[in-house]
Design an enzyme around this catalytic site. Sequence first.
Site, PDB file in Angstrom:
ATOM      1  N   ARG A  25       0.827  -1.219   0.000  1.00 35.46           N
ATOM      2  CA  ARG A  25       0.000   0.000   0.000  1.00 35.46           C
ATOM      3  C   ARG A  25       0.855   1.261   0.000  1.00 35.46           C
ATOM      4  NH1 ARG A  25      -5.557  -0.456   1.286  1.00 35.46           N
ATOM      5  NH2 ARG A  25      -6.156  -2.643   1.211  1.00 35.46           N
ATOM      6  N   ARG A  29      -3.553   6.513   0.228  1.00 35.00           N
ATOM      7  CA  ARG A  29      -4.067   7.603   1.063  1.00 35.00           C
ATOM      8  C   ARG A  29      -3.066   8.307   1.949  1.00 35.00           C
ATOM      9  NH1 ARG A  29      -7.656   3.295   3.508  1.00 35.00           N
ATOM     10  NH2 ARG A  29      -5.694   2.283   2.966  1.00 35.00           N
ATOM     11  N   ARG A  38      -6.747  11.769  -6.807  1.00 36.08           N
ATOM     12  CA  ARG A  38      -7.891  10.875  -6.679  1.00 36.08           C
ATOM     13  C   ARG A  38      -9.189  11.602  -6.305  1.00 36.08           C
ATOM     14  NH1 ARG A  38      -8.971   6.205  -4.914  1.00 36.08           N
ATOM     15  NH2 ARG A  38     -11.007   7.015  -5.428  1.00 36.08           N
ATOM     16  N   ASP A  74      -6.765  -3.068  -7.380  1.00 37.49           N
ATOM     17  CA  ASP A  74      -7.320  -3.622  -6.149  1.00 37.49           C
ATOM     18  C   ASP A  74      -7.620  -5.097  -6.389  1.00 37.49           C
ATOM     19  OD1 ASP A  74      -8.406  -2.708  -3.342  1.00 37.49           O
ATOM     20  OD2 ASP A  74      -9.823  -4.177  -4.123  1.00 37.49           O
ATOM     21  N   TYR A 150     -14.953 -11.296   1.008  1.00 37.62           N
ATOM     22  CA  TYR A 150     -15.719 -10.093   0.628  1.00 37.62           C
ATOM     23  C   TYR A 150     -17.029 -10.461  -0.064  1.00 37.62           C
ATOM     24  CZ  TYR A 150     -11.735  -7.250   1.925  1.00 37.62           C
ATOM     25  OH  TYR A 150     -10.737  -6.639   2.640  1.00 37.62           O
TER      26      TYR A 150
END
Length: 338
Positions: A25, A29, A38, A74, A150
């Site tokens: 990652r 962010r 983004r 992703d 998920y």
Amino acid sequence: MAGMSAFLNAVRREPASHTPVWFMRQAGRSLPEYKKIRSGNRMLDACRDPALVTEITLQPVRRYGVDAAIFFSDIVVPVAAAGVPIDIKAGVGPVLDSPVRTMADVEAIRELSPEDLPYITEAVRLLVRELGEDTPLIGFAGAPFTLASYLVEGGPSRTYVNTKTLMYGAPDVWHALCAKLARMARVFLETQIAAGARTIQLFDSWAGALSEADYRQFAMPHSAAVLDGLRVPRIHFGVGTGHMLEAIGEAGADVVGVDWRTPLDVASARLGGRYAVQGNLDPTVLFAPADVVEREVRRVLAEGAKAPGHVFNLGHGVMPDNDPDVLKRVVDLVHAGL
Ligand code: 1CP
């Protein structure tokens, strides 16, 4: 003679000029330049935009001087590409209105074909050209267990109650779902490799929720199907998988990813020195005072040096609040060596 890339040398268990480092990652962010680029676009749309994917993937390479880039995408991108109505909700993660719980639900998911992923091929080609020879691109996919969690939960979960209920209660449905997800992950990886990814990482982030016996029965055969016979070195990673590192290796790894709970020298000894290791600085150590960060980086380097190959990384992904200046300092410390 040793090749140019310390990262490729380490994953192949060959002598490297220095310990290579990248961060799970590393894009995303924690970077102001990421937040800027983004703002106003949806995650899945961003993943389908090759120019944007290229820019976001390069941001941490420029800022940190890491030894490898990881493809910005992703784990649910291939699932969405196969037509499953899944979305990535900002601040939450992958969500699905109607979870997959029955054989009919599994059968309704169509197979993924390479033609579904033209934007992946284009983005990887652009990136490989931009990165040149010195910085290899890592391709990745989600492992069937983590992807299934998920789809079955409908979103992130703490307990995996629905996932395990399906696994124990309807093993035929469970295995059909995981076999399908394994074929999808395989197509996603083969597409990235064909376009120039030099290494891949299989993320089984949530496999640590399983006992070793359940992992071997319900998850490992599907991960092995993803990893078997790929043409590039394979990194296999899970969080909280210290109780079953041997199985993570046996599933088909060249490099075993280890979280911060197990020291790398202990991990490598248990793995019989058969694999390179990747990890494992606790991401929360990055919030500690500078002298603590430095001490912990040195400890990880010293423990990693006992393995036949070491790729420095965090024990899990960069957190949104991590300070990029601290990550830059970690890279410089790793490159300076012990
Ligand atoms: O530099 C990089 O590594 C970025 C590329 C990347 C990768 C490798 C992203 C972008 N996601 C992933 C893999 C991924 N996605 C994993 C495995 C890695 C890990 O364990 O950290 C997992 C579990 C996911 C699922 C996912 N997608 C989550 C976690 C949710 C949960 O269950 O806790 C989240 C928050 C996402 C969305 C996502 N993916 C990537 C980014 C930058 C984001 C946030 C996007 C946004 O909110 O706008």
